[in-house]
Design an enzyme around this catalytic site. Structure first.
Site, PDB file in Angstrom:
ATOM      1  N   ASP A  30       0.859  -1.188   0.000  1.00 22.11           N
ATOM      2  CA  ASP A  30       0.000   0.000   0.000  1.00 22.11           C
ATOM      3  C   ASP A  30       0.894   1.236   0.000  1.00 22.11           C
ATOM      4  OD1 ASP A  30      -3.267   0.161   0.857  1.00 22.11           O
ATOM      5  OD2 ASP A  30      -2.117   2.047   0.900  1.00 22.11           O
ATOM      6  N   THR A  85     -12.327   2.140  -5.447  1.00 26.39           N
ATOM      7  CA  THR A  85     -12.813   2.931  -6.590  1.00 26.39           C
ATOM      8  C   THR A  85     -13.980   3.789  -6.099  1.00 26.39           C
ATOM      9  OG1 THR A  85     -14.199   1.031  -7.202  1.00 26.39           O
ATOM     10  CG2 THR A  85     -12.115   1.271  -8.367  1.00 26.39           C
ATOM     11  N   THR A 125     -14.053  -3.014  -7.807  1.00 26.74           N
ATOM     12  CA  THR A 125     -15.340  -2.841  -8.496  1.00 26.74           C
ATOM     13  C   THR A 125     -15.171  -1.729  -9.531  1.00 26.74           C
ATOM     14  OG1 THR A 125     -16.457  -3.483  -6.484  1.00 26.74           O
ATOM     15  CG2 THR A 125     -17.785  -2.322  -8.127  1.00 26.74           C
ATOM     16  N   GLU A 155     -18.804  -6.550   4.629  1.00 26.46           N
ATOM     17  CA  GLU A 155     -18.188  -6.149   5.887  1.00 26.46           C
ATOM     18  C   GLU A 155     -18.943  -6.856   7.013  1.00 26.46           C
ATOM     19  OE1 GLU A 155     -17.465  -1.984   6.339  1.00 26.46           O
ATOM     20  OE2 GLU A 155     -16.818  -1.786   4.257  1.00 26.46           O
ATOM     21  N   LYS A 211     -20.493  -8.030 -10.810  1.00 26.43           N
ATOM     22  CA  LYS A 211     -20.268  -7.373  -9.514  1.00 26.43           C
ATOM     23  C   LYS A 211     -21.205  -6.178  -9.301  1.00 26.43           C
ATOM     24  CE  LYS A 211     -18.658  -5.669  -5.876  1.00 26.43           C
ATOM     25  NZ  LYS A 211     -18.373  -6.200  -4.576  1.00 26.43           N
ATOM     26  N   ASN A 215     -24.578  -5.716  -6.649  1.00 25.01           N
ATOM     27  CA  ASN A 215     -24.812  -4.640  -5.674  1.00 25.01           C
ATOM     28  C   ASN A 215     -26.046  -3.815  -6.030  1.00 25.01           C
ATOM     29  OD1 ASN A 215     -22.753  -5.444  -4.085  1.00 25.01           O
ATOM     30  ND2 ASN A 215     -21.439  -3.662  -4.395  1.00 25.01           N
ATOM     31  N   CYS A 267     -19.963   0.833  -0.474  1.00 23.95           N
ATOM     32  CA  CYS A 267     -20.173   0.080  -1.725  1.00 23.95           C
ATOM     33  C   CYS A 267     -21.520   0.356  -2.387  1.00 23.95           C
ATOM     34  CB  CYS A 267     -20.014  -1.407  -1.456  1.00 23.95           C
ATOM     35  SG  CYS A 267     -18.392  -1.799  -0.766  1.00 23.95           S
TER      36      CYS A 267
HETATM   37  C1  UGA Z   1     -22.074  -5.009  -0.028  1.00 25.93           C
HETATM   38  C2  UGA Z   1     -22.523  -6.339  -0.679  1.00 25.93           C
HETATM   39  O1  UGA Z   1     -23.505  -6.966   0.147  1.00 25.93           O
HETATM   40  C3  UGA Z   1     -21.329  -7.278  -0.859  1.00 25.93           C
HETATM   41  O2  UGA Z   1     -21.730  -8.460  -1.521  1.00 25.93           O
HETATM   42  C4  UGA Z   1     -20.268  -6.552  -1.698  1.00 25.93           C
HETATM   43  O3  UGA Z   1     -19.112  -7.368  -1.892  1.00 25.93           O
HETATM   44  C5  UGA Z   1     -19.861  -5.276  -0.982  1.00 25.93           C
HETATM   45  O4  UGA Z   1     -21.015  -4.433  -0.815  1.00 25.93           O
HETATM   46  C6  UGA Z   1     -18.830  -4.596  -1.827  1.00 25.93           C
HETATM   47  O5  UGA Z   1     -19.152  -4.193  -2.953  1.00 25.93           O
HETATM   48  O6  UGA Z   1     -17.660  -4.550  -1.429  1.00 25.93           O
HETATM   49  P1  UGA Z   1     -21.516  -4.285   2.476  1.00 25.93           P
HETATM   50  O7  UGA Z   1     -21.277  -2.916   1.946  1.00 25.93           O
HETATM   51  O8  UGA Z   1     -20.552  -4.875   3.443  1.00 25.93           O
HETATM   52  O9  UGA Z   1     -21.595  -5.338   1.269  1.00 25.93           O
HETATM   53  O10 UGA Z   1     -22.927  -4.222   3.190  1.00 25.93           O
HETATM   54  P2  UGA Z   1     -24.342  -4.952   3.061  1.00 25.93           P
HETATM   55  O11 UGA Z   1     -24.412  -6.099   3.977  1.00 25.93           O
HETATM   56  O12 UGA Z   1     -24.673  -5.186   1.645  1.00 25.93           O
HETATM   57  O13 UGA Z   1     -25.288  -3.818   3.646  1.00 25.93           O
HETATM   58  C7  UGA Z   1     -25.362  -2.553   2.970  1.00 25.93           C
HETATM   59  C8  UGA Z   1     -26.356  -1.660   3.650  1.00 25.93           C
HETATM   60  O14 UGA Z   1     -27.670  -2.129   3.417  1.00 25.93           O
HETATM   61  C9  UGA Z   1     -26.218  -1.529   5.155  1.00 25.93           C
HETATM   62  O15 UGA Z   1     -26.328  -0.159   5.489  1.00 25.93           O
HETATM   63  C10 UGA Z   1     -27.382  -2.329   5.709  1.00 25.93           C
HETATM   64  O16 UGA Z   1     -27.829  -1.830   6.948  1.00 25.93           O
HETATM   65  C11 UGA Z   1     -28.409  -2.104   4.633  1.00 25.93           C
HETATM   66  N1  UGA Z   1     -29.441  -3.161   4.545  1.00 25.93           N
HETATM   67  C12 UGA Z   1     -29.084  -4.444   4.255  1.00 25.93           C
HETATM   68  C13 UGA Z   1     -30.772  -2.843   4.726  1.00 25.93           C
HETATM   69  O17 UGA Z   1     -31.120  -1.668   4.978  1.00 25.93           O
HETATM   70  N2  UGA Z   1     -31.719  -3.818   4.613  1.00 25.93           N
HETATM   71  C14 UGA Z   1     -31.391  -5.098   4.322  1.00 25.93           C
HETATM   72  O18 UGA Z   1     -32.309  -5.948   4.218  1.00 25.93           O
HETATM   73  C15 UGA Z   1     -30.044  -5.433   4.151  1.00 25.93           C
END
Ligand code: UGA
Length: 497
Positions: A30, A85, A125, A155, A211, A215, A267
């Site tokens: 890094d 990104t 991504t 996460e 990808k 999302n 993301c």
């Molecule tokens: C997301 C994707 O789920 C991953 O598959 C992807 O690899 C990642 O982005 C990325 O592109 O790196 P992440 O950002 O860790 O993962 O979070 P999520 O679990 O997807 O949750 C995203 C948001 O949606 C959170 O704020 C969560 O509270 C909200 N959420 C999730 C809801 O409001 N309702 C739901 O039913 C699920």
């Protein structure tokens, strides 16, 4: 195998530690010297369950190192690109500057090889078309081959998602003529593939699109249920009833149908915007026009929480409000585009005295919102509040005992921004409770066996968050919830954990 991971932010650091866990000899690179020193010392730069142990194991076994120097990685067989990104400052598109800078720096040190190829494997991504452009540059070097291998980790579950993904996607220039590079990446992932994980080979653009489409689909699903939530507010229906029944249709599925204050993080929000920008660049902007609405619905939920606060308190100036949660989701200290923090900022802008508490994200939150008042201890944060907002559904907040909490606040008023509390139990304990997408009237007797709203997480509840020391432990458990035949107004909040 000798592996380098360029860019050890969230994705890259977890990937580097994961590759060492699989038995490879890994160097993480890094340009951020502080981050490199921290990782070298075995200290995780972010909160991620299970990461610290994986990192230390890799370091202790001598399989994992970190560096700022490209010369140190020149001889690796496989170079993963884990660069961020983010959204561009001047629009919706993705900022690919660090990715391009890393590829330039790598190209300058890559030795020409005959025999087995040197693989460069993109994990970032990116908009469709990026990989083909990078391949033009990199594959001018003798023996270098580029693959695009998107990462789907979440996460809070990052280590497990890296070592046991749902699927592995390889994007190649020509799926009919990529045997050598496919075999080589198969060797890297052998323990994962041997475990039966499906591996799909396709063209670069399809891999890039998988990808961002994934999302975008997840974001759409969340905004869909949040749009229904608005309908529920207009009709008096309870969105948790609707979402539970919808989710029982196998074709729809229950995951990512949790209504509430919406999605945030590093993301989903920026990826749907970059996807819109990319479709416009490609001349097919109309195809993804609906994602603007997905974004707008998501933004509206944040505004709605502030409106609800006004409905409950009247003018917000001078009122004491406690926000439970700062991270964009539980089990994370990430506050990027956090709905909780945006609501807190809006309340502050309206003149309220806002206190934010969170088990892990307060340091990041303070760096994000100027003048933010933060308190570590939940009980301390609740003390004297005229209104409480539950905006990140950490287990300790879901399991709060409403009677104990009522003793601490100045007035028992709460907005459940994640629809995870049981309105009956809280109201029975004297609370005025409003929840996004849920009617104000108590639930009809006998309509639900499960009394709380919706699952608090997408997955089985995380076991890693210990109950807060000062909080009553969740004595009731899942078994108690399952055996509760009908509403019991006297029962404390049933634990979802
Ligand atoms: C997301 C994707 O789920 C991953 O598959 C992807 O690899 C990642 O982005 C990325 O592109 O790196 P992440 O950002 O860790 O993962 O979070 P999520 O679990 O997807 O949750 C995203 C948001 O949606 C959170 O704020 C969560 O509270 C909200 N959420 C999730 C809801 O409001 N309702 C739901 O039913 C699920």
């Amino acid at each position: 195998m000798k592996i380098s991971v360029i860019g050890v932010g969230y994705l890259g650091a977890v990937h580097a530690a994961g590759m060492a866990e699989l038995g490879h000899d890994v160097v993480g690179l890094d340009v951020d010297a502080r981050r490199v020193r921290q990782l070298e010392a075995g200290r995780a730069p972010f909160h991620e369950p299970g990461f610290d142990e994986t990192l230390r194991r890799g370091l202790d076994l001598g399989r994992l190192r970190f560096t700022t120097e490209y010369e140190d990685i020149a001889g690796a067989d496989v170079h993963f690109l884990g660069l961020g990104t983010p959204q561009r400052a001047d629009g919706f598109g993705a900022d690919l500057a660090s990715l391009h800078a890393a590829v330039d720096a790598l190209a300058a040190v890559l030795p020409a090889r005959d025999g087995s190829p040197t693989l460069v494997v993109g994990k970032s991504t990116v908009p469709a078309g990026t990989a083909r452009g990078l391949a033009e540059r990199l594959e001018r070097i003798e023996g270098v081959r580029l693959l695009w291998n998107p990462e789907f980790l979440r996460e809070g579950f990052a280590v497990g998602d890296t070592l046991e993904p749902d699927r592995v996607v390889y994007g190649v220039r020509d799926p009919e003529a990529a045997d050598a590079e496919i075999r080589m990446l198969d060797t890297v992932y052998a323990p994962i593939l041997d475990g039966g994980t499906p591996r799909l080979v396709m063209g670069y653009e399809a891999a890039e699109l998988v990808k961002v489409s994934a999302n975008a689909f997840l974001a759409t699903k969340i905004s869909f249920i949040n749009a229904i939530s608005e309908l529920c507010e207009a009709t008096g229906a309870d969105v948790t009833d609707v979402s539970r029944a919808l989710g029982m249709d196998d074709r729809i599925g229950s995951r990512f149908l949790r209504a509430g204050v919406g999605f945030g993080g590093g993301c989903l929000p920026k990826d749907i915007r970059a996807f819109i920008a990319s479709a416009e660049d490609l001349g097919v902007g109309q195809s993804l026009g609906f994602l603007r609405e997905v974004d707008a619905i998501n933004q509206r939920r944040r505004v709605r929480v502030v409106e609800l606060a006004r409905e409950m308190l009247g003018p917000l100036r001078g009122r004491r409000i406690t926000v439970l949660g700062a991270a964009f989701k539980p089990d994370s200290d990430d506050v990027r585009d956090s709905p909780a923090l945006e609501v807190a900022s809006r309340l502050m802008a309206a003149g309220a005295h806002v206190t934010v508490t969170d088990p892990e994200a307060l340091k990041n939150a303070r760096g994000h919102v100027e003048g933010l008042v933060t308190v570590e201890d939940t009980a301390e944060a609740l003390r004297g509040a005229e209104l409480v907002l539950l905006l990140t559904e950490w287990r300790r907040y879901r399991d709060l005992d409403p009677s104990v909490a009522a003793e601490l606040v100045a007035a028992p008023r709460i907005i459940d921004g994640r629809a995870v509390l049981d309105p009956r139990t809280w109201r029975a304990a004297g609370w005025e409770l409003r929840a996004l997408g849920r009617p104000d009237a108590p639930a009809r007797a006998g309509t639900q066996v499960e009394t709380a709203g919706q699952p608090a997480a997408d997955e089985p509840p995380a076991a890693h968050e210990p109950p807060a020391a000062h909080e009553p432990p969740a004595a009731h458990g899942r078994a108690a919830a399952a055996s509760t035949a009908g509403p019991d107004p006297a029962a404390p909040l049933l634990s979802r954990g």
